[in-house]
Design a protein around this motif. Structure first.
Motif, PDB file in Angstrom:
ATOM      1  N   ALA A  55       0.826  -1.209   0.000  1.00 33.34           N
ATOM      2  CA  ALA A  55       0.000   0.000   0.000  1.00 33.34           C
ATOM      3  C   ALA A  55       0.859   1.258   0.000  1.00 33.34           C
ATOM      4  CB  ALA A  55      -0.921  -0.014   1.220  1.00 33.34           C
ATOM      5  N   VAL A  56       1.908   1.268   0.825  1.00 30.18           N
ATOM      6  CA  VAL A  56       2.800   2.433   0.866  1.00 30.18           C
ATOM      7  C   VAL A  56       3.476   2.632  -0.488  1.00 30.18           C
ATOM      8  CG1 VAL A  56       4.929   3.329   1.870  1.00 30.18           C
ATOM      9  CG2 VAL A  56       3.194   2.315   3.349  1.00 30.18           C
ATOM     10  N   ALA A  57       3.958   1.534  -1.080  1.00 30.74           N
ATOM     11  CA  ALA A  57       4.606   1.638  -2.386  1.00 30.74           C
ATOM     12  C   ALA A  57       3.642   2.170  -3.440  1.00 30.74           C
ATOM     13  CB  ALA A  57       5.155   0.271  -2.803  1.00 30.74           C
ATOM     14  N   ALA A  58       2.386   1.717  -3.387  1.00 31.40           N
ATOM     15  CA  ALA A  58       1.395   2.175  -4.361  1.00 31.40           C
ATOM     16  C   ALA A  58       1.099   3.660  -4.191  1.00 31.40           C
ATOM     17  CB  ALA A  58       0.115   1.353  -4.215  1.00 31.40           C
ATOM     18  N   LEU A  59       0.972   4.112  -2.953  1.00 25.66           N
ATOM     19  CA  LEU A  59       0.670   5.518  -2.700  1.00 25.66           C
ATOM     20  C   LEU A  59       1.827   6.431  -3.096  1.00 25.66           C
ATOM     21  CD1 LEU A  59      -1.159   5.319   0.753  1.00 25.66           C
ATOM     22  CD2 LEU A  59      -2.171   5.774  -1.479  1.00 25.66           C
ATOM     23  N   LEU A  60       3.064   5.929  -2.923  1.00 24.97           N
ATOM     24  CA  LEU A  60       4.238   6.741  -3.242  1.00 24.97           C
ATOM     25  C   LEU A  60       4.683   6.581  -4.690  1.00 24.97           C
ATOM     26  CD1 LEU A  60       6.382   6.168  -0.016  1.00 24.97           C
ATOM     27  CD2 LEU A  60       4.867   8.091  -0.551  1.00 24.97           C
ATOM     28  N   GLY A  61       4.012   5.700  -5.416  1.00 28.96           N
ATOM     29  CA  GLY A  61       4.389   5.477  -6.803  1.00 28.96           C
ATOM     30  C   GLY A  61       5.649   4.655  -6.954  1.00 28.96           C
ATOM     31  N   GLY A  62       5.995   3.870  -5.939  1.00 28.15           N
ATOM     32  CA  GLY A  62       7.210   3.065  -5.986  1.00 28.15           C
ATOM     33  C   GLY A  62       6.955   1.668  -6.507  1.00 28.15           C
ATOM     34  N   ASN A  63       7.986   0.824  -6.420  1.00 26.53           N
ATOM     35  CA  ASN A  63       7.904  -0.554  -6.882  1.00 26.53           C
ATOM     36  C   ASN A  63       7.144  -1.393  -5.858  1.00 26.53           C
ATOM     37  OD1 ASN A  63       8.674  -3.394  -7.333  1.00 26.53           O
ATOM     38  ND2 ASN A  63       9.995  -2.527  -8.921  1.00 26.53           N
ATOM     39  N   LEU A  64       6.065  -2.041  -6.307  1.00 23.67           N
ATOM     40  CA  LEU A  64       5.237  -2.815  -5.385  1.00 23.67           C
ATOM     41  C   LEU A  64       5.992  -4.010  -4.808  1.00 23.67           C
ATOM     42  CD1 LEU A  64       1.776  -2.857  -7.203  1.00 23.67           C
ATOM     43  CD2 LEU A  64       2.670  -1.221  -5.544  1.00 23.67           C
ATOM     44  N   ILE A  65       6.864  -4.606  -5.605  1.00 23.54           N
ATOM     45  CA  ILE A  65       7.610  -5.772  -5.125  1.00 23.54           C
ATOM     46  C   ILE A  65       8.551  -5.373  -3.994  1.00 23.54           C
ATOM     47  CG2 ILE A  65       9.327  -7.495  -5.763  1.00 23.54           C
ATOM     48  CD1 ILE A  65       8.069  -7.673  -8.483  1.00 23.54           C
ATOM     49  N   VAL A  66       9.186  -4.203  -4.144  1.00 21.32           N
ATOM     50  CA  VAL A  66      10.071  -3.723  -3.076  1.00 21.32           C
ATOM     51  C   VAL A  66       9.269  -3.463  -1.806  1.00 21.32           C
ATOM     52  CG1 VAL A  66      11.613  -1.861  -2.366  1.00 21.32           C
ATOM     53  CG2 VAL A  66      11.727  -2.754  -4.698  1.00 21.32           C
ATOM     54  N   GLY A  67       8.109  -2.835  -1.953  1.00 21.00           N
ATOM     55  CA  GLY A  67       7.260  -2.597  -0.787  1.00 21.00           C
ATOM     56  C   GLY A  67       6.820  -3.888  -0.135  1.00 21.00           C
ATOM     57  N   ALA A  68       6.454  -4.865  -0.957  1.00 18.78           N
ATOM     58  CA  ALA A  68       6.038  -6.158  -0.423  1.00 18.78           C
ATOM     59  C   ALA A  68       7.184  -6.845   0.305  1.00 18.78           C
ATOM     60  CB  ALA A  68       5.529  -7.041  -1.558  1.00 18.78           C
ATOM     61  N   ALA A  69       8.393  -6.719  -0.241  1.00 23.03           N
ATOM     62  CA  ALA A  69       9.552  -7.356   0.383  1.00 23.03           C
ATOM     63  C   ALA A  69       9.823  -6.770   1.768  1.00 23.03           C
ATOM     64  CB  ALA A  69      10.776  -7.194  -0.511  1.00 23.03           C
ATOM     65  N   PHE A  70       9.752  -5.446   1.886  1.00 27.40           N
ATOM     66  CA  PHE A  70       9.970  -4.820   3.194  1.00 27.40           C
ATOM     67  C   PHE A  70       8.906  -5.267   4.192  1.00 27.40           C
ATOM     68  CE2 PHE A  70      13.522  -2.060   3.313  1.00 27.40           C
ATOM     69  CZ  PHE A  70      13.769  -1.629   2.022  1.00 27.40           C
ATOM     70  N   SER A  71       7.663  -5.289   3.754  1.00 27.38           N
ATOM     71  CA  SER A  71       6.574  -5.673   4.647  1.00 27.38           C
ATOM     72  C   SER A  71       6.691  -7.131   5.072  1.00 27.38           C
ATOM     73  CB  SER A  71       5.231  -5.436   3.950  1.00 27.38           C
ATOM     74  OG  SER A  71       4.166  -5.569   4.849  1.00 27.38           O
ATOM     75  N   ALA A  72       6.994  -8.016   4.123  1.00 26.77           N
ATOM     76  CA  ALA A  72       7.137  -9.435   4.450  1.00 26.77           C
ATOM     77  C   ALA A  72       8.327  -9.672   5.369  1.00 26.77           C
ATOM     78  CB  ALA A  72       7.294 -10.256   3.171  1.00 26.77           C
ATOM     79  N   GLY A  73       9.415  -8.930   5.131  1.00 27.63           N
ATOM     80  CA  GLY A  73      10.576  -9.058   6.006  1.00 27.63           C
ATOM     81  C   GLY A  73      10.248  -8.665   7.435  1.00 27.63           C
ATOM     82  N   ALA A  74       9.493  -7.565   7.588  1.00 20.92           N
ATOM     83  CA  ALA A  74       9.082  -7.136   8.926  1.00 20.92           C
ATOM     84  C   ALA A  74       8.198  -8.191   9.583  1.00 20.92           C
ATOM     85  CB  ALA A  74       8.341  -5.804   8.834  1.00 20.92           C
ATOM     86  N   MET A  75       7.321  -8.792   8.794  1.00 20.37           N
ATOM     87  CA  MET A  75       6.441  -9.834   9.327  1.00 20.37           C
ATOM     88  C   MET A  75       7.259 -11.041   9.782  1.00 20.37           C
ATOM     89  SD  MET A  75       3.128 -10.481   9.695  1.00 20.37           S
ATOM     90  CE  MET A  75       2.041 -11.891   9.956  1.00 20.37           C
ATOM     91  N   ALA A  76       8.244 -11.445   8.981  1.00 16.36           N
ATOM     92  CA  ALA A  76       9.072 -12.603   9.328  1.00 16.36           C
ATOM     93  C   ALA A  76       9.869 -12.343  10.598  1.00 16.36           C
ATOM     94  CB  ALA A  76      10.008 -12.945   8.169  1.00 16.36           C
ATOM     95  N   VAL A  77      10.449 -11.142  10.705  1.00 13.85           N
ATOM     96  CA  VAL A  77      11.211 -10.795  11.909  1.00 13.85           C
ATOM     97  C   VAL A  77      10.296 -10.784  13.127  1.00 13.85           C
ATOM     98  CG1 VAL A  77      12.501  -8.951  13.048  1.00 13.85           C
ATOM     99  CG2 VAL A  77      12.975  -9.510  10.664  1.00 13.85           C
ATOM    100  N   GLY A  78       9.100 -10.234  12.961  1.00 13.93           N
ATOM    101  CA  GLY A  78       8.151 -10.195  14.071  1.00 13.93           C
ATOM    102  C   GLY A  78       7.729 -11.573  14.522  1.00 13.93           C
TER     103      GLY A  78
END
Length: 681
Positions: A55-78
């Motif tokens: 969602a953040v990547a979409a709102l900022l016009g960035g790469n969705l895969i990069v945004g997904a990777a950051f979010s999934a990484g945070a989920m895995a660490v959590g």
């Protein structure tokens, strides 16, 4: 056949086909382990956890895969961090992160001006919008996934069977778990753009689950899962083209349908085999089963895809059969504690007394035993130059909210060629054998190896080291205290010191070390270690120090002899000492709050004292004769009874300490029980 070929002549459908096939391969590699290890809820939570980053990547016009990777990484660490919290189960942590990440994602998306359109794309994906560069990304992701799956295969298999087995084999289960989470994260991040964050779960779970009906070999399951995923992709794109349905959702629905078809035909196959067996046509049973397999592959794939060269897989490629919770191979689970006493005489004869069946069995020979200690399951007869290890065949596993009790055959495990051990403490990974003295040291043994019947040393630590809260709490001979990891690497120093450390104990509230000026207690809360000094109420000479602690398993009160003055009671909850001045005692123990302090004097009399005031409430003659110099009577205590070894009487006495020290039972022996320890706690 134009209806079959025409859709794939269009460029964007071709890219969708390649993307779907690559995603099928990635999900097959990760999804197989999700199915085998029962991690479906984690997979679903990880998929939903992508939403905030996307969602953040979409709102900022960035790469969705990069945004997904950051979010999934945070989920895995959590998930990893919260999963180590002993206050609640791992699925609770996953559920909390799932709800939190999903809520955060919706909040972020709601800030968009095109809320409905964005949510549709994020949740359900758009496989037909895959670009050429996305296909390249997916190909790289597949290569990385394959590399992780190949390199981590042995560790993943051992982890699926038993994390302790993985640790015993030196496969680093924590690293393996991290690699598995990384593989799962990669699969979800790579796939969400094809079928969205909601439907990626279908491709991750359904094809591997369907494949398990056709093979029990992990590599074959992965191959079949990729095949089923590919068939779902091709069929889904065709249906979507001709019926005008959402392509991603159609692919996921067909993948789930393959699972139900596989399940139904597997049931049919079982019934056919049963019927053929009943008709005694045994010679045709295998052919009939194979025919059904081929029939289902026709139904699912739509073409003949013969499987050649399956062969016989190595034993570590077999999917572990689902076992009941608490199952321990070679042991029988009971509905209550299975306490046993291991006794030894000075000449080396060892006997095991089963307190449930009252049977006495031979425990082998250990010449020249000078003392005996235990850790709840294993007994350790100590000689001048070695420590023998005897599996008492009874133990308790406390999960906090419930307890398992086990019984098995008594056996001689082996020996450690180091003498002088004074105490042993264990957790599920490490057994620490402590040798007290002016320069104390601790021999670390692999716990899983002991349970498997072998002795494996992990190393030696200078000082007294106690396994606690997945770490080692170490007090050196100079008195400094610190926390180390299980490999001995320093983690954090502790603020309090413990000069001249002697004696140690593990309680529910923490670990305790005897010090020159009192005791050092170290506790842990959510990974944070705290040290508290519990000082004696007045200066105490060395001869009256508490240097050997005894207590009931799970109790917060500890007992220790106090030289010629009597016995100490240490309340680890209130952080207080009480000196009960009884005169010289040869043994002392307590069941904790609400019970009495039990002391045994050299004349063979057992005494009961109030824990707070020290007032004697009962006494009884227990031993046949006064204690001689070459015997070591002890008081082993559990929730209801106490046990005292009577060397001269060649027996063990069971005392009901809640009933005026009544002698409940006596176990006659054919040896002189000079040393004793209880197992099964």
């Amino acid at each position: 056949m134009e209806w079959l070929i025409a859709p794939f002549e269009v460029t964007f459908v071709q890219r969708a086909l390649w993307g779907g096939l690559l995603v099928s391969g990635i999900c097959a590699l990760a999804g197989t382990w999700v199915v085998v290890r029962g991690m479906a809820f984690l997979g679903q939570a990880m998929a939903q956890g992508l939403l905030p980053g996307v969602a953040v990547a979409a709102l900022l016009g960035g790469n969705l895969i990069v945004g997904a990777a950051f979010s999934a990484g945070a989920m895995a660490v959590g998930v990893t961090a919260l999963g180590r919290n002993q206050r609640f189960a791992a699925d609770t942590a996953i559920g909390l992160l799932f709800a939190g990440m999903l809520s955060l994602g919706v909040i972020i998306v709601s800030r968009s001006q095109s809320f409905a359109v964005d949510v549709t794309g994020l949740l359900f994906g758009d496989i037909l919008a895959i670009r050429a560069q996305d296909v390249v990304y997916l190909a790289v992701a597949l290569a990385i996934s394959l590399l992780i799956a190949v390199l981590g295969h042995r560790a993943f298999v051992a982890l699926a069977f038993d994390p302790r087995t993985a640790h015993t084999l030196g496969l680093r289960p924590r690293w393996a778990q991290g690699a598995l989470l990384g593989l799962l994260t990669l699969a979800i991040v790579a796939s969400f753009h094809v079928v969205g964050t909601l439907l990626v779960f279908g491709l991750l779970i359904a094809p591997p689950a369907a494949a398990t009906y056709w093979s029990h070999r992990i590599p074959v399951i992965m191959a079949l899962a990729a095949l089923f995923g590919g068939v779902a992709t091709v069929t889904g794109l065709l249906v979507s083209w001709h019926a005008g349905t959402a392509a991603g959702a159609t692919i996921a629905a067909i993948a789930v349908g393959e699972f139900f078809v596989s399940a139904a035909v597997a049931q049919l196959r079982t019934r056919l085999r049963t019927r053929l067996s009943a008709n005694t046509i045994r010679s045709r049973t295998r052919l009939a089963g194979s025919g059904v397999n081929v029939l289902v592959l026709f139904m699912v794939v739509g073409a003949i895809l013969p499987l050649i060269g399956c062969g016989t897989s190595p034993s570590d490629d077999v999917v572990p059969e689902e076992k009941p919770h608490g199952y321990v191979e070679g042991a029988e689970e009971a509905d209550g504690p299975q306490s046993r006493l291991v006794v030894a005489d000075p000449d080396g004869a060892v006997r095991v007394v089963d307190l449930i069946t009252e049977e006495v069995t031979d425990g082998g020979e250990v010449p020249n035993v000078v003392r005996m200690t235990g850790d709840g399951r294993f007994a350790y007869p100590i000689t001048a130059d070695a420590a023998r290890i005897v599996d008492g065949g009874a133990w308790t596993v406390d999960h906090g909210d419930h307890v398992h009790y086990y019984r098995a055959t008594t056996k001689d495990v082996g020996s450690v060629p180091r003498g002088g051990a004074t105490g042993v403490h264990s957790d599920v990974v490490i057994t620490a054998m402590i040798v007290d003295g002016s320069m104390p040291r601790t021999i670390l043994l692999d716990r899983a190896a002991l349970e498997a019947g072998t002795v494996t040393e992990r190393g030696v630590i200078d000082g007294i080291a106690l396994p606690y809260a997945e770490h080692l709490v170490v007090v050196s001979g100079s008195g400094t205290a610190e926390v180390r990891d299980r490999d001995g690497a320093a983690v954090t120093p502790l603020t309090e010191s413990c000069l001249e450390p002697r004696g140690s104990a593990t309680t529910r509230r923490g670990v305790v070390f005897g010090c020159a000026d009192g005791a050092l207690m170290v506790s842990a809360d959510e990974g944070r270690f705290t040290a508290v000094k519990i000082a004696y109420p007045q200066p105490v000479p060395a001869a009256e120090r508490a240097t050997e602690f005894t207590h009931r398993a799970g109790s917060t009160a500890l007992a220790a002899r106090a030289g010629d003055r009597g016995a100490w009671v240490l309340d680890s909850r209130a952080h207080t000492w009480v000196l009960v001045e009884t005169g010289p005692v040869v043994a002392a123990n307590t069941a904790g709050e609400g019970s009495a302090l039990l002391t045994l004097t050299r004349d063979g009399v057992l005494h009961a004292h109030d824990l707070t005031t020290g007032v004697e409430s009962a006494r009884t003659q227990v031993l046949t004769a006064a204690v001689s110099g070459d015997t070591s009577p002890v008081i082993e205590i559990d929730t209801n009874r106490a046990y005292i070894n009577d060397a001269e009487g060649r027996a063990v006495h069971e005392i009901d300490y809640r009933d005026n020290l009544r002698r409940a039972r006596t176990f006659p022996l054919d040896i002189t029980p000079a040393h004793m320890v209880e197992t099964g706690r």
